[in-house]
Design a protein around this motif. Structure first.
Motif, short mmCIF file in Angstrom:
data_model
loop_
_atom_site.label_atom_id
_atom_site.label_comp_id
_atom_site.label_asym_id
_atom_site.label_seq_id
_atom_site.Cartn_x
_atom_site.Cartn_y
_atom_site.Cartn_z
N LEU A 79 11.89 -13.38 28.54
CA LEU A 79 12.90 -12.41 28.92
C LEU A 79 12.76 -11.21 28.01
N THR A 80 12.99 -10.01 28.52
CA THR A 80 12.88 -8.82 27.67
C THR A 80 14.24 -8.42 27.11
N VAL A 81 14.24 -8.02 25.81
CA VAL A 81 15.48 -7.56 25.18
C VAL A 81 15.24 -6.22 24.50
N ARG A 82 16.31 -5.51 24.22
CA ARG A 82 16.21 -4.25 23.51
C ARG A 82 16.13 -4.51 22.01
N VAL A 83 15.23 -3.82 21.33
CA VAL A 83 15.07 -3.96 19.88
C VAL A 83 15.04 -2.59 19.25
N GLU A 133 6.69 -2.02 13.65
CA GLU A 133 7.76 -2.71 12.93
C GLU A 133 8.99 -2.84 13.82
N VAL A 134 9.59 -4.04 13.85
CA VAL A 134 10.83 -4.28 14.57
C VAL A 134 11.92 -4.54 13.54
N THR A 135 12.92 -3.70 13.51
CA THR A 135 13.95 -3.78 12.47
C THR A 135 15.16 -4.60 12.89
N SER A 136 15.40 -4.78 14.19
CA SER A 136 16.51 -5.61 14.64
C SER A 136 16.30 -5.98 16.10
N GLY A 137 16.99 -7.06 16.53
CA GLY A 137 16.95 -7.49 17.93
C GLY A 137 16.10 -8.71 18.17
N VAL A 138 15.36 -9.18 17.18
CA VAL A 138 14.51 -10.35 17.36
C VAL A 138 14.28 -10.99 16.01
#
Length: 334
Positions: free
Chosen positions: A240-244, A255-260
């Motif tokens: 499923l896709t989510v916003r990050v 870099e992913v700072t939040s959401g996963v």
């Protein structure tokens, strides 16, 4: 900075060939199976006359339930029939009470509670012993079916809520019984399912009634749920896709700072699977690029001995040449 990545529990929906945003929600979730069918009479039998007599009264109604102690019809012996004729039209019950010791009318009854389907009697007609008087059923059955895609959800004992098509406000309840899957006609065809439940006299519909209803085989309270179309399956895994939120980006990693969370499985979609969405790319800061280019030009001019380009004059500052600013307070005395 926000973007969308495909992760193990996320949200992705494609409507009319384009990606559509939605939200993960919490609430009650139910599997609702639609059912439909008809009502049939079962255990049909005939109620026959035990004597020769004349039909004096038929209090039984057709398409109705009758208990074992209820009289369906009154038959008069020849003697009582003659007495009735001589006295004129009178209530059979009164006559039966008056002459019951000698000329008792013969009542016709069901052995047990039964549903009267048809009456063959006509008033003042004579019938012989073993003549059929009524057609009755011992039980009424609700026969129902469910669609092939729902067949494997159904089990005996599940609650069925149903109503007649002609009167949806009359809601009744029962429990699935004698459930069975259809025999497959072809290898690729999924079997549907059928069930039968006996209807009690106080909660029944007449034979031939078309009905529809619903069964809820499974429910969850306070469940997290998303649109089914948002899920993507690859092998045995579901994504499923989510916003990050994102940070710095290199040529191959971002870099992913939040959401996963770390360790969460993700799925990288192919270009043909994006459904109108665009693959993520960092946005260029054009002002920063212009400033960096100007600094580079100034540095190159200094190395070559050329004067650096004149800096742009601030429009809010005005330079006055040959202006007298007074004596220098730090000058040495003469």
């Amino acid at each position: 900075m926000k973007t969308i990545l495909t992760v193990g529990v996320a949200l992705f929906a494609a409507v009319a060939g384009a990606a559509t945003p939605a939200e993960v929600e919490r609430g009650d979730l139910e599997i609702v199976v639609k059912a439909s069918g008809t009502v049939v009479a079962d255990g049909v039998f005939l109620i026959k006359s035990a004597i020769e007599g004349r039909v004096e009264s038929v209090p039984a109604s057709t398409y109705a339930w009758h208990k074992a102690d209820q009289t369906l019809a009154w038959l008069a012996h020849r003697e009582l029939a003659a007495m009735i004729d001589s006295k004129g039209s009178q209530d059979v019950g009164i006559l039966e009470d008056r002459w019951q010791r000698v000329f008792r009318p013969a009542p016709a009854r069901c052995r047990d509670t039964c549903f009267i389907l048809k009456s063959f009697l006509k008033l003042k007609t004579w019938i012989k012993p073993e003549s059929p008087m009524f057609e009755a059923a011992s039980t009424l059955k609700l026969v129902g079916r469910v669609r092939p895609e729902d067949a494997y959800w159904i089990r005996d004992g599940q609650e069925l809520v149903f109503w007649p098509l002609a009167d949806p406000r009359r809601v009744l309840r029962g429990r699935v019984a004698q459930y069975r899957l259809d025999r497959r006609d072809a290898k690729d065809s999924a079997p549907g399912g059928a069930f039968t439940l006996i209807m009690p006299p106080d909660r029944s519909l007449v034979p031939g009634t078309a009905w529809e209803g619903r069964i809820i085989p499974l429910s969850r309270k306070g469940a997290l749920h998303v649109p089914t179309g948002a899920l993507i399956r690859r092998g045995e895994d579901t994504y499923l896709t989510v916003r990050v939120s994102t940070g710095i980006t290199t040529r191959g990693r971002t870099e992913v700072t939040s959401g996963v969370q770390e360790g969460r499985g993700i799925l990288i979609l192919g270009d043909s699977q994006l459904s109108g969405a665009q693959r993520y790319a960092p946005e260029d800061d054009h002002e920063a690029l212009r400033l960096r280019a100007r600094e580079r030009r100034d540095a190159e001019a200094w190395d070559e001995g050329r004067p650096a380009p004149a800096k742009r004059r601030d429009k809010h500052a005005e330079v006055i040449d040959n202006a007298d600013y007074g004596e220098d307070p730090y000058a040495e005395p003469q």
